[in-house]
Write an enzyme that holds these catalytic residues in place. Structure first.
Site, PDB file in Angstrom:
ATOM      1  N   ALA A 105       9.654  -3.970   2.553  1.00 50.68           N
ATOM      2  CA  ALA A 105      10.994  -3.616   3.032  1.00 50.68           C
ATOM      3  C   ALA A 105      11.106  -3.893   4.527  1.00 50.68           C
ATOM      4  O   ALA A 105      12.105  -4.428   5.010  1.00 50.68           O
ATOM      5  CB  ALA A 105      11.297  -2.147   2.741  1.00 50.68           C
ATOM      6  N   ALA A 106      10.055  -3.546   5.284  1.00 44.54           N
ATOM      7  CA  ALA A 106      10.091  -3.748   6.735  1.00 44.54           C
ATOM      8  C   ALA A 106      10.181  -5.237   7.067  1.00 44.54           C
ATOM      9  O   ALA A 106      10.940  -5.646   7.957  1.00 44.54           O
ATOM     10  CB  ALA A 106       8.867  -3.115   7.386  1.00 44.54           C
ATOM     11  N   ALA A 134       0.811  -1.220   0.000  1.00 44.18           N
ATOM     12  CA  ALA A 134       0.000   0.000   0.000  1.00 44.18           C
ATOM     13  C   ALA A 134       0.844   1.271   0.000  1.00 44.18           C
ATOM     14  O   ALA A 134       0.335   2.360   0.212  1.00 44.18           O
ATOM     15  CB  ALA A 134      -0.930  -0.013   1.214  1.00 44.18           C
ATOM     16  N   ASP A 137      13.513   2.226   0.229  1.00 45.30           N
ATOM     17  CA  ASP A 137      12.630   1.650   1.249  1.00 45.30           C
ATOM     18  C   ASP A 137      13.420   0.868   2.299  1.00 45.30           C
ATOM     19  O   ASP A 137      13.179   0.988   3.501  1.00 45.30           O
ATOM     20  CB  ASP A 137      11.617   0.694   0.602  1.00 45.30           C
TER      21      ASP A 137
HETATM   22  C1  MEV Z   1       8.118   1.760  -3.898  1.00 46.37           C
HETATM   23  O1  MEV Z   1       7.885   1.846  -2.496  1.00 46.37           O
HETATM   24  C2  MEV Z   1       8.986   2.893  -4.342  1.00 46.37           C
HETATM   25  C3  MEV Z   1       9.404   2.865  -5.804  1.00 46.37           C
HETATM   26  O2  MEV Z   1      10.215   4.033  -6.017  1.00 46.37           O
HETATM   27  C4  MEV Z   1      10.193   1.622  -6.138  1.00 46.37           C
HETATM   28  C5  MEV Z   1      11.557   1.603  -5.453  1.00 46.37           C
HETATM   29  O3  MEV Z   1      12.091   2.654  -5.102  1.00 46.37           O
HETATM   30  O4  MEV Z   1      12.100   0.485  -5.322  1.00 46.37           O
HETATM   31  C6  MEV Z   1       8.206   2.957  -6.728  1.00 46.37           C
END
Ligand code: MEV
Length: 338
Positions: free
Chosen positions: A121-122, A115, A164
């Site tokens: 990532a977390a 979302a 992230d």
């Molecule tokens: C996704 O949270 C963020 C993007 O810039 C993809 C990334 O940075 O890996 C869309």
């Protein structure tokens, strides 16, 4: 048993453009994924997941994620969640030089999946930290962030930036430009999040921007303009006094840049009707600025407003399922139990 938890994030500026080497400024927020890792005697990995916007599921496998969990939940979400956990386990095994290490893993998260709040990532950061610690091979933060990035990179077919995973590892606000990642000082920004209850497909959305960028010079220019905007925003943050309440002038200027950033992201095709509706509801309620956060396509927006007006307005906005104030998480990944 080792338990680690890592925060999600919002993008103040720069998502998508960061994939093409432009700078981005994400900020960690106090919504966390908690991963428990317990080494096993065999080489199996058993994963139990709760609250990943699913009803929860359990899956056990010995090799990869080829075994499908026999549960009644949307398969793409299970695949997404399992892909990240699996990649985290692979990174932990490689970091600890223990290719056959097995684990019982439990994932709990109050970050909605896919979302735009950095749930994957977390999970990856907390997962690698918990699993390597459980094997007696804790990593320093830079290596942890790097391994978490490699896990995301693998799952997202090479379409991931370090933003992230670095932000979730370090906490606070960070600046990422290519491989160059640094924590930055920031005032206490009054973030409000609106969530439409949905999710976007990061891989598809990133690929879509990539195609536009290849096809049209003006799309490539749009990506570069986002980079210019981020540099302007960074300069504003650098002049502000860290960890204090931001001045109304600073909030107005940052808000204006957020509005601009949302417009450029919409031009790149990554907004959605629900995201636009929440952005406009925030602006109408008096927010200093509002934009989608993360990959887009559905999910969350972030607005700046120290008053309750935006959160209240969002709670009455059609298509907004949840709205909440998001505090900056000054601490990144941390050990809860070891
Ligand atoms: C996704 O949270 C963020 C993007 O810039 C993809 C990334 O940075 O890996 C869309």
């Amino acid at each position: 048993m080792t338990v680690c938890e890592a925060p999600g994030k919002v993008y103040l500026f720069g998502e998508h453009a960061v994939v093409y080497g432009e700078p981005a400024v994400p900020a960690a927020i106090e919504r966390r994924a908690t991963v428990t890792a317990e080494p096993r005697a065999d080489d199996h990995v058993r994963v139990e997941a709760e609250d990943l916007s699913l009803d929860g599921f359990t899956v056990e496998y010995s090799g990869g994620t080829g075994d499908r969990p026999d549960v009644d939940v949307p398969t793409p979400l299970v695949e997404a969640a399992m892909g990240y956990v699996d990649a985290a386990v692979r990174q932990a095994r490689s970091a600890a030089d223990a290719p056959d290490a097995g684990f019982d893993i439990t994932v709990e998260s109050d970050i909605p999946l896919g979302a735009g709040l950095g749930s994957s990532a977390a999970v990856v950061v907390a997962g690698i930290d918990a699993a390597t610690r459980a094997l007696g091979e804790p990593l320093d933060r830079r290596e942890l962030a790097d391994r978490a990035y490699r896990a995301e990179f693998e799952v997202q077919d090479g379409q991931a930036s370090r933003a992230d995973t670095f932000c979730s590892t370090m906490g606070g606000a960070v600046r990422v430009e290519g491989d160059d990642c640094e924590p930055i000082e920031a005032p206490n920004l009054p973030f409000v999040v609106g969530f439409d209850g949905g999710a976007g497909d990061t891989g598809e959305l990133v690929a879509g921007v990539g195609e536009l960028r290849e096809e049209y010079r003006f799309a490539a220019d749009t990506v570069e303009s986002i980079g210019d905007l981020v540099r302007t925003g960074e300069a504003l943050l650098a002049d502000a006094v860290p960890e204090t309440e931001p001045s109304p002038e600073l909030l107005a200027e940052l808000g204006e840049l957020m509005d601009f950033n949302h417009g450029l992201l919409a031009a790149l095709g990554v907004s959605a009707r629900s995201l636009d509706a929440m952005v406009w509801a925030s602006r109408d309620a008096g927010a200093h600025g509002a934009k989608l956060t993360g990959a887009g396509g559905g999910g969350c927006i972030v607005a700046l407003d120290a008053s309750d007006a935006t959160e209240t307005a969002l709670s009455f906005t059609q298509g907004c399922e949840d709205s909440f104030r998001a505090e900056l998480a000054t601490e990144g990944v941390r050990v809860v139990e070891s």
